[in-house]
Design an enzyme around this catalytic site. Sequence first.
Site, PDB file in Angstrom:
ATOM      1  N   TYR A   1      -2.281 -14.948  15.008  1.00 56.69           N
ATOM      2  CA  TYR A   1      -1.208 -14.798  14.007  1.00 56.69           C
ATOM      3  C   TYR A   1      -0.520 -16.142  13.778  1.00 56.69           C
ATOM      4  O   TYR A   1      -0.269 -16.555  12.637  1.00 56.69           O
ATOM      5  CB  TYR A   1      -0.194 -13.751  14.498  1.00 56.69           C
ATOM      6  CG  TYR A   1       1.084 -13.705  13.700  1.00 56.69           C
ATOM      7  CD1 TYR A   1       1.138 -13.100  12.442  1.00 56.69           C
ATOM      8  CD2 TYR A   1       2.269 -14.280  14.190  1.00 56.69           C
ATOM      9  CE1 TYR A   1       2.321 -13.062  11.705  1.00 56.69           C
ATOM     10  CE2 TYR A   1       3.442 -14.249  13.462  1.00 56.69           C
ATOM     11  CZ  TYR A   1       3.468 -13.636  12.229  1.00 56.69           C
ATOM     12  OH  TYR A   1       4.644 -13.609  11.495  1.00 56.69           O
TER      13      TYR A   1
ATOM     14  N   ARG B   1       0.838  -1.202   0.000  1.00 57.47           N
ATOM     15  CA  ARG B   1       0.000   0.000   0.000  1.00 57.47           C
ATOM     16  C   ARG B   1       0.874   1.253   0.000  1.00 57.47           C
ATOM     17  O   ARG B   1       0.582   2.218  -0.687  1.00 57.47           O
ATOM     18  CB  ARG B   1      -0.930  -0.023   1.217  1.00 57.47           C
ATOM     19  CG  ARG B   1      -1.969  -1.140   1.154  1.00 57.47           C
ATOM     20  CD  ARG B   1      -2.589  -1.383   2.500  1.00 57.47           C
ATOM     21  NE  ARG B   1      -1.578  -1.736   3.497  1.00 57.47           N
ATOM     22  CZ  ARG B   1      -1.833  -2.051   4.759  1.00 57.47           C
ATOM     23  NH1 ARG B   1      -3.080  -2.037   5.208  1.00 57.47           N
ATOM     24  NH2 ARG B   1      -0.855  -2.360   5.587  1.00 57.47           N
TER      25      ARG B   1
HETATM   26  N1  LIG Z   1       9.648  -9.485  11.734  1.00 62.01           N
HETATM   27  C1  LIG Z   1       9.652 -10.720  12.205  1.00 62.01           C
HETATM   28  O1  LIG Z   1      10.135 -10.992  13.314  1.00 62.01           O
HETATM   29  C2  LIG Z   1       9.089 -11.847  11.380  1.00 62.01           C
HETATM   30  C3  LIG Z   1       9.403 -13.155  11.769  1.00 62.01           C
HETATM   31  C4  LIG Z   1       8.886 -14.210  11.036  1.00 62.01           C
HETATM   32  C5  LIG Z   1       8.104 -13.988   9.938  1.00 62.01           C
HETATM   33  N2  LIG Z   1       7.811 -12.696   9.587  1.00 62.01           N
HETATM   34  C6  LIG Z   1       6.985 -12.520   8.393  1.00 62.01           C
HETATM   35  O2  LIG Z   1       7.727 -11.783   7.435  1.00 62.01           O
HETATM   36  C7  LIG Z   1       6.833 -11.096   6.571  1.00 62.01           C
HETATM   37  C8  LIG Z   1       7.281  -9.655   6.430  1.00 62.01           C
HETATM   38  O3  LIG Z   1       7.187  -9.031   7.698  1.00 62.01           O
HETATM   39  P1  LIG Z   1       8.162  -7.863   8.163  1.00 62.01           P
HETATM   40  O4  LIG Z   1       8.796  -8.308   9.416  1.00 62.01           O
HETATM   41  O5  LIG Z   1       9.018  -7.396   7.054  1.00 62.01           O
HETATM   42  O6  LIG Z   1       7.084  -6.788   8.574  1.00 62.01           O
HETATM   43  P2  LIG Z   1       6.850  -5.257   8.132  1.00 62.01           P
HETATM   44  O7  LIG Z   1       8.135  -4.509   8.213  1.00 62.01           O
HETATM   45  O8  LIG Z   1       5.710  -4.813   8.961  1.00 62.01           O
HETATM   46  O9  LIG Z   1       6.418  -5.365   6.607  1.00 62.01           O
HETATM   47  C9  LIG Z   1       5.178  -5.916   6.264  1.00 62.01           C
HETATM   48  C10 LIG Z   1       4.922  -5.697   4.790  1.00 62.01           C
HETATM   49  O10 LIG Z   1       3.638  -6.259   4.467  1.00 62.01           O
HETATM   50  C11 LIG Z   1       2.907  -5.281   3.759  1.00 62.01           C
HETATM   51  N3  LIG Z   1       1.460  -5.386   3.950  1.00 62.01           N
HETATM   52  C12 LIG Z   1       0.795  -5.570   5.112  1.00 62.01           C
HETATM   53  N4  LIG Z   1      -0.534  -5.524   4.888  1.00 62.01           N
HETATM   54  C13 LIG Z   1      -0.694  -5.306   3.550  1.00 62.01           C
HETATM   55  C14 LIG Z   1      -1.822  -5.143   2.699  1.00 62.01           C
HETATM   56  N5  LIG Z   1      -3.089  -5.179   3.159  1.00 62.01           N
HETATM   57  N6  LIG Z   1      -1.606  -4.930   1.389  1.00 62.01           N
HETATM   58  C15 LIG Z   1      -0.350  -4.861   0.899  1.00 62.01           C
HETATM   59  N7  LIG Z   1       0.752  -5.021   1.646  1.00 62.01           N
HETATM   60  C16 LIG Z   1       0.575  -5.226   2.960  1.00 62.01           C
HETATM   61  C17 LIG Z   1       3.400  -3.948   4.284  1.00 62.01           C
HETATM   62  O11 LIG Z   1       3.171  -2.922   3.323  1.00 62.01           O
HETATM   63  P3  LIG Z   1       2.147  -1.693   3.486  1.00 62.01           P
HETATM   64  O12 LIG Z   1       1.860  -1.533   4.937  1.00 62.01           O
HETATM   65  O13 LIG Z   1       2.889  -0.551   2.869  1.00 62.01           O
HETATM   66  O14 LIG Z   1       0.963  -2.089   2.698  1.00 62.01           O
HETATM   67  C18 LIG Z   1       4.900  -4.226   4.431  1.00 62.01           C
HETATM   68  O15 LIG Z   1       5.544  -4.016   3.200  1.00 62.01           O
HETATM   69  C19 LIG Z   1       5.449 -11.286   7.169  1.00 62.01           C
HETATM   70  O16 LIG Z   1       4.772 -12.305   6.473  1.00 62.01           O
HETATM   71  C20 LIG Z   1       5.723 -11.713   8.600  1.00 62.01           C
HETATM   72  O17 LIG Z   1       4.670 -12.501   9.121  1.00 62.01           O
HETATM   73  C21 LIG Z   1       8.291 -11.634  10.269  1.00 62.01           C
END
Ligand SMILES: NC(=O)c1ccc[n+]([C@@H]2O[C@H](COP(=O)([O-])OP(=O)(O)OC[C@H]3O[C@@H](n4cnc5c(N)ncnc54)[C@H](OP(=O)(O)O)[C@@H]3O)[C@@H](O)[C@H]2O)c1
EC number: 1.1.1.270
Length: 327
Positions: free
Chosen positions: A233, A110
């Site tokens: 989650y 977004r």
């Molecule tokens: N951080 C951790 O510790 C961790 C650990 C294990 C797995 N993960 C997984 O890794 C992935 C990435 O997470 P991250 O840590 O990089 O988190 P992040 O920094 O919060 O990034 C999340 C991304 O998802 C996008 N997103 C969320 N809702 C959306 C929507 N409705 N439409 C389009 N895009 C959307 C956000 O973009 P916009 O808000 O700009 O739309 C952002 O680019 C996720 O699947 C998360 O579950 C994270």
Amino acid sequence: MWPNAEVSRAEPRPEAGPTGGGSRLNSKLPASPPAVTREPPIFSNPRLSLPLSVPGSPNEVGRRLGTMTRAGMERWRDRLALVTGASGGIGAAVARALVQQGLKVVGCARTVGNIEELAAECKSAGYPGTLIPYRCDLSNEEDILSMFSAVRSQHSGVDICINNAGMARPDTLLSGSTSGWRDMFNVNVLALSICTREAYQSMKERNVDDGHIININSMCGHRVPPQSVIHFYSATKYAVTALTEGLRQELLEAQTHIRATCISPGLVETQFAFKLHDKDPGEAAATYEHIKCLRPEDVAEAVIYVLSTPPHVQVGDIQMRPTEQVT
Ligand SMILES: NC(=O)c1ccc[n+]([C@@H]2O[C@H](COP(=O)([O-])OP(=O)(O)OC[C@H]3O[C@@H](n4cnc5c(N)ncnc54)[C@H](OP(=O)(O)O)[C@@H]3O)[C@@H](O)[C@H]2O)c1
């Protein structure tokens, strides 16, 4: 098997935190070695950390990635990868790494302005690939279908789909809001499934038999942390585990050589915890403060690894935790 009964040496924590931040890593070392303690909850305030040497800043890691020509990545040059959630955190790191390897990357989210900035950065760095920003709200199926349609008309189709976008809301099972559950389900499960289906159809119509679908899962997709705010989650990430294996089976039944992989990180320092704990930034910041977390670039390295394996090798899952994380 679960941490309530488990005894840990270092107290790790959650998955989440502010983007980038290697700078705090040496600032909170304990005066003496940590006592043997139970593991604290994931996504909450940890109490201890271990001394650790910090090998390089996130930028240095990025430069390492950029100067490496990864064996096995040549066949992906100029082909198209879709990366969802490319506006920050893991998705931005993955998009950058793919552009560095010479791919054409459609990055969607977004907050498309962030992806435009990243695209300009990649261009000025002289990376061989290109990043094409696309605004898409993945909780809206029409948005997703329009994006695939635009990719088809403007760039042939998708060869690699990285389902990275994901989010958590602090809605517990006993008193959480239905809308919070729906938001998580829509992005973490439904959008991932819609993108997977559309990516497969795009490959099929162009006779692409060597495509790859990579789901960014989580260690929460393999065990349920005893922390109520991430139980729903965690359920969405268990779904990703099942969806990835089901996809592998269907791709095989369809007699393709398209591969399905998930990558399951533990705590990665991104904006994730700040969105989960949006009413308590202190709690969010604490998530990342006491152990050396994974960096988004570490996960991007794992993506490059699975893509670079020979076509007959299908990596099913990479579970990767910070070394100090217990569960
Ligand atoms: N951080 C951790 O510790 C961790 C650990 C294990 C797995 N993960 C997984 O890794 C992935 C990435 O997470 P991250 O840590 O990089 O988190 P992040 O920094 O919060 O990034 C999340 C991304 O998802 C996008 N997103 C969320 N809702 C959306 C929507 N409705 N439409 C389009 N895009 C959307 C956000 O973009 P916009 O808000 O700009 O739309 C952002 O680019 C996720 O699947 C998360 O579950 C994270």
